[in-house]
Design a protein around this motif. Structure first.
Motif, PDB file in Angstrom:
ATOM      1  N   TRP A   1       0.846  -1.186   0.000  1.00 19.30           N
ATOM      2  CA  TRP A   1       0.000   0.000   0.000  1.00 19.30           C
ATOM      3  C   TRP A   1       0.881   1.235   0.000  1.00 19.30           C
ATOM      4  N   VAL A   2       0.284   2.396   0.052  1.00 20.04           N
ATOM      5  CA  VAL A   2       1.026   3.656   0.003  1.00 20.04           C
ATOM      6  C   VAL A   2       1.775   3.880   1.317  1.00 20.04           C
ATOM      7  N   PRO A   3       2.736   4.810   1.346  1.00 21.51           N
ATOM      8  CA  PRO A   3       3.509   5.027   2.570  1.00 21.51           C
ATOM      9  C   PRO A   3       2.631   5.387   3.767  1.00 21.51           C
ATOM     10  N   GLN A   4       2.788   4.633   4.847  1.00 20.37           N
ATOM     11  CA  GLN A   4       2.029   4.874   6.077  1.00 20.37           C
ATOM     12  C   GLN A   4       2.639   4.051   7.201  1.00 20.37           C
ATOM     13  N   ALA A   5       2.104   4.213   8.409  1.00 23.19           N
ATOM     14  CA  ALA A   5       2.681   3.568   9.591  1.00 23.19           C
ATOM     15  C   ALA A   5       2.542   2.054   9.561  1.00 23.19           C
ATOM     16  N   GLN A   6       1.698   1.520   8.709  1.00 20.79           N
ATOM     17  CA  GLN A   6       1.586   0.075   8.522  1.00 20.79           C
ATOM     18  C   GLN A   6       2.938  -0.549   8.178  1.00 20.79           C
TER      19      GLN A   6
ATOM     20  N   MET B   1      -1.353   8.737  11.835  1.00 16.06           N
ATOM     21  CA  MET B   1      -0.269   7.764  11.749  1.00 16.06           C
ATOM     22  C   MET B   1       0.069   7.202  13.130  1.00 16.06           C
ATOM     23  N   ALA B   2      -0.056   8.040  14.165  1.00 16.14           N
ATOM     24  CA  ALA B   2       0.186   7.554  15.529  1.00 16.14           C
ATOM     25  C   ALA B   2      -0.865   6.527  15.928  1.00 16.14           C
ATOM     26  N   TRP B   3      -2.140   6.792  15.582  1.00 13.09           N
ATOM     27  CA  TRP B   3      -3.215   5.816  15.831  1.00 13.09           C
ATOM     28  C   TRP B   3      -2.890   4.504  15.126  1.00 13.09           C
ATOM     29  N   MET B   4      -2.473   4.606  13.867  1.00 12.95           N
ATOM     30  CA  MET B   4      -2.181   3.413  13.084  1.00 12.95           C
ATOM     31  C   MET B   4      -1.073   2.583  13.727  1.00 12.95           C
ATOM     32  N   LEU B   5       0.014   3.239  14.094  1.00  7.70           N
ATOM     33  CA  LEU B   5       1.132   2.519  14.697  1.00  7.70           C
ATOM     34  C   LEU B   5       0.725   1.900  16.027  1.00  7.70           C
TER      35      LEU B   5
END
Length: 330
Positions: free
Chosen positions: A37-42, A270-274
């Motif tokens: 997927w696109v750049p993200q905390a995943q 992004m903090a929520w995701m991480l």
């Protein structure tokens, strides 16, 4: 040795070195990894491993590339565009069933975060309320768990394509949308829909707690270069452990990657995701899953559900699906 034989051997050696040169960059063996997927905390652990030298320490010069709604990481791996890719376990099983010889190198995400989100103002209050409704879904690479979900409910939906955003759902164009709890669900909330305006249906609550992001390569790579595959896996896991211990540093890297790619991102999201993906990578629930390892039980459970619902036709032996099993084959 005659001068002619010496010259012929020197030419052969030079040709061999030319062939091998692209395999090693200045920082080590050149390896490409596609993140689905696109750049993200995943993918924070990958960014950390590259930035902090965890790959370089293992003799690897890793190039990270991104997939997305219009760039299939499974296809990129199959065609040789990249050496490794991240995929959901269900996606990898579907690809194996189609004849693509994928091998699981590391199982990063051990728990499912897949969810369908319904709109309360459309009276979607239970999963069966989705019958006949317009539901936006991701494409082929992510559809298997949702197909099993609808089959369990014995319903069909009016499926429309969902791309990178949930804008169609936010604008009322669909009655429900697919989401990751750590990503789109929070984005919907951030966009202004309160929790009492939406209804989440977690697939894991319906027996579909499939492991998700895993690191995969082709069987030919796994058998030819098992140490390379192990080093990629170990460096990535070290990156995730660092992200767990130092989330602010990891988030700095995530935000930088998103900015470099021109992807809109905000740090609270992004903090929520991480925060919400880390427990799925390092589960602390007393289960048998070890970080980075795909268990036989999770593999067979997922494969049997997909087979039962007609999504795959056969189940390969667990040993042929994992790096440890493949690398032991003489």
């Amino acid at each position: 040795m005659s001068p002619w034989i010496f010259f012929r051997n020197a030419l052969a050696l030079g040709a061999l070195m030319t062939l091998l040169a692209p395999l090693r960059g200045e920082g080590g063996v050149s390896v490409s990894v596609m993140l689905q997927w696109v750049p993200q905390a995943q993918f924070a652990g990958f960014y950390v491993a590259q930035d902090r030298g965890f790959y370089a320490r293992r003799g690897l010069d890793v190039r990270l590339v991104h997939g997305g709604p219009h760039r299939d990481s499974a296809r990129a791996l199959e065609t040789g565009e990249v050496d490794f890719s991240t995929l959901f376990l269900a996606t990898a099983l579907v690809q194996r069933d189609r004849g693509v010889p994928l091998v699981n190198v590391a199982q990063l995400v051990q728990r499912s975060s897949l969810v369908l989100v319904g709109r309360e103002d459309r009276e979607v209050r239970s999963p069966r309320d989705l019958a006949g409704r317009r539901v936006s879904l991701w494409g082929d690479a992510f559809e298997a768990p949702y197909r099993a979900f609808f089959d369990i409910l014995a319903i069909s939906v009016d499926a429309v394509s969902q791309h990178r955003s949930v804008n169609l759902f936010l604008r009322g164009g669909v009655d429900a949308c697919c989401a990751m709890y750590y990503n789109e669900y929070h984005a919907i909330w951030q966009a202004g829909l309160d929790e009492d305006q939406i209804e989440p249906f977690f697939l894991r609550d319906w027996g579909l707690d499939f492991p998700e992001d895993g690191l995969y390569t082709l069987a030919s790579t796994a058998t030819r270069s098992p140490d390379l595959a192990r080093n990629i896996a170990e460096g990535t896991l070290e990156g995730w452990r660092f992200a767990q211990a130092s989330p602010d540093v990891a988030l700095d890297l995530v935000m930088r990657r998103a900015e470099d790619a021109g992807i809109p991102a905000n740090r609270p999201h992004m903090a929520w995701m991480l925060t919400h993906i880390l427990p799925a990578i390092f589960p602390d629930d007393g289960g048998s899953d070890s970080p980075g390892k795909l268990s036989r039980e999770a593999y067979l459970r997922t494969a049997r559900i997909l087979e039962r619902h007609g999504i795959i036709r056969h189940i390969d032996p667990f040993e042929s699906f994992t790096l440890d099993g493949v690398s032991r084959v003489p």
